[in-house]
Design a protein around this motif. Structure first.
Motif, PDB file in Angstrom:
ATOM      1  N   GLU A   1       0.867  -1.188   0.000  1.00 39.83           N
ATOM      2  CA  GLU A   1       0.000   0.000   0.000  1.00 39.83           C
ATOM      3  C   GLU A   1       0.897   1.230   0.000  1.00 39.83           C
ATOM      4  O   GLU A   1       1.846   1.298   0.771  1.00 39.83           O
ATOM      5  CB  GLU A   1      -0.877   0.039   1.259  1.00 39.83           C
ATOM      6  N   PRO A   2       0.603   2.212  -0.825  1.00 40.87           N
ATOM      7  CA  PRO A   2       1.397   3.453  -0.788  1.00 40.87           C
ATOM      8  C   PRO A   2       1.347   4.083   0.609  1.00 40.87           C
ATOM      9  O   PRO A   2       0.341   3.992   1.302  1.00 40.87           O
ATOM     10  CB  PRO A   2       0.725   4.348  -1.816  1.00 40.87           C
ATOM     11  N   GLN A   3       2.429   4.681   1.016  1.00 39.88           N
ATOM     12  CA  GLN A   3       2.519   5.348   2.308  1.00 39.88           C
ATOM     13  C   GLN A   3       2.882   6.803   2.125  1.00 39.88           C
ATOM     14  O   GLN A   3       3.670   7.142   1.249  1.00 39.88           O
ATOM     15  CB  GLN A   3       3.618   4.696   3.157  1.00 39.88           C
ATOM     16  N   MET A   4       2.298   7.649   2.949  1.00 33.67           N
ATOM     17  CA  MET A   4       2.662   9.057   2.985  1.00 33.67           C
ATOM     18  C   MET A   4       3.690   9.224   4.103  1.00 33.67           C
ATOM     19  O   MET A   4       3.502   8.716   5.196  1.00 33.67           O
ATOM     20  CB  MET A   4       1.464   9.952   3.311  1.00 33.67           C
ATOM     21  N   ILE A   5       4.770   9.916   3.801  1.00 28.09           N
ATOM     22  CA  ILE A   5       5.778  10.219   4.813  1.00 28.09           C
ATOM     23  C   ILE A   5       5.798  11.735   4.959  1.00 28.09           C
ATOM     24  O   ILE A   5       6.100  12.457   4.020  1.00 28.09           O
ATOM     25  CB  ILE A   5       7.156   9.684   4.413  1.00 28.09           C
ATOM     26  N   VAL A   6       5.443  12.195   6.152  1.00 29.69           N
ATOM     27  CA  VAL A   6       5.306  13.627   6.416  1.00 29.69           C
ATOM     28  C   VAL A   6       6.376  14.061   7.395  1.00 29.69           C
ATOM     29  O   VAL A   6       6.517  13.477   8.471  1.00 29.69           O
ATOM     30  CB  VAL A   6       3.901  13.941   6.994  1.00 29.69           C
ATOM     31  N   SER A   7       7.138  15.080   7.019  1.00 29.59           N
ATOM     32  CA  SER A   7       8.141  15.671   7.909  1.00 29.59           C
ATOM     33  C   SER A   7       7.634  17.039   8.354  1.00 29.59           C
ATOM     34  O   SER A   7       7.138  17.814   7.545  1.00 29.59           O
ATOM     35  CB  SER A   7       9.469  15.850   7.169  1.00 29.59           C
ATOM     36  N   THR A   8       7.792  17.323   9.642  1.00 26.84           N
ATOM     37  CA  THR A   8       7.383  18.618  10.164  1.00 26.84           C
ATOM     38  C   THR A   8       8.605  19.494  10.401  1.00 26.84           C
ATOM     39  O   THR A   8       9.738  19.003  10.439  1.00 26.84           O
ATOM     40  CB  THR A   8       6.592  18.458  11.480  1.00 26.84           C
ATOM     41  N   THR A   9       8.375  20.788  10.569  1.00 33.81           N
ATOM     42  CA  THR A   9       9.487  21.723  10.761  1.00 33.81           C
ATOM     43  C   THR A   9      10.223  21.492  12.077  1.00 33.81           C
ATOM     44  O   THR A   9      11.372  21.890  12.213  1.00 33.81           O
ATOM     45  CB  THR A   9       9.004  23.178  10.701  1.00 33.81           C
ATOM     46  N   ASP A  10       9.569  20.829  13.041  1.00 35.24           N
ATOM     47  CA  ASP A  10      10.252  20.551  14.311  1.00 35.24           C
ATOM     48  C   ASP A  10      10.960  19.195  14.310  1.00 35.24           C
ATOM     49  O   ASP A  10      11.409  18.719  15.342  1.00 35.24           O
ATOM     50  CB  ASP A  10       9.294  20.673  15.496  1.00 35.24           C
TER      51      ASP A  10
END
Length: 80
Positions: A61-70
């Motif tokens: 399944e495709p995955q979203m990888i989210v990086s935050t500014t912190d």
């Protein structure tokens, strides 16, 4: 969310949201959290500044990888 009584001050204020525009994502987040199953519990992250979103296609399944500014990194099957 209520629009009732918000259209009394002229055309520029005709479509105001009672509680401010922040009421919309807050209501959506509450609905998602209240309607997610125990097997697929949703975690809502508000007030997090997103730095980057990547879509990883190699998995089943495709995955979203989210990086935050912190510096935090989240993986998810879905992202709004």
């Amino acid at each position: 969310i209520s629009f009732r009584g918000c259209n009394t001050a002229g055309p520029d204020l005709q479509y105001r949201v009672r509680g401010g525009t922040q009421a919309i994502p807050l209501r959506i987040a509450a609905w998602i959290e209240n309607n997610s199953s125990n097997n697929h519990k949703s975690q809502i992250m508000l007030e997090s500044v997103v730095k980057q979103v990547k879509i990883q296609d190699e998995a089943k399944e495709p995955q979203m990888i989210v990086s935050t500014t912190d510096g935090r990194i989240f993986r998810s099957r879905a992202l709004v």
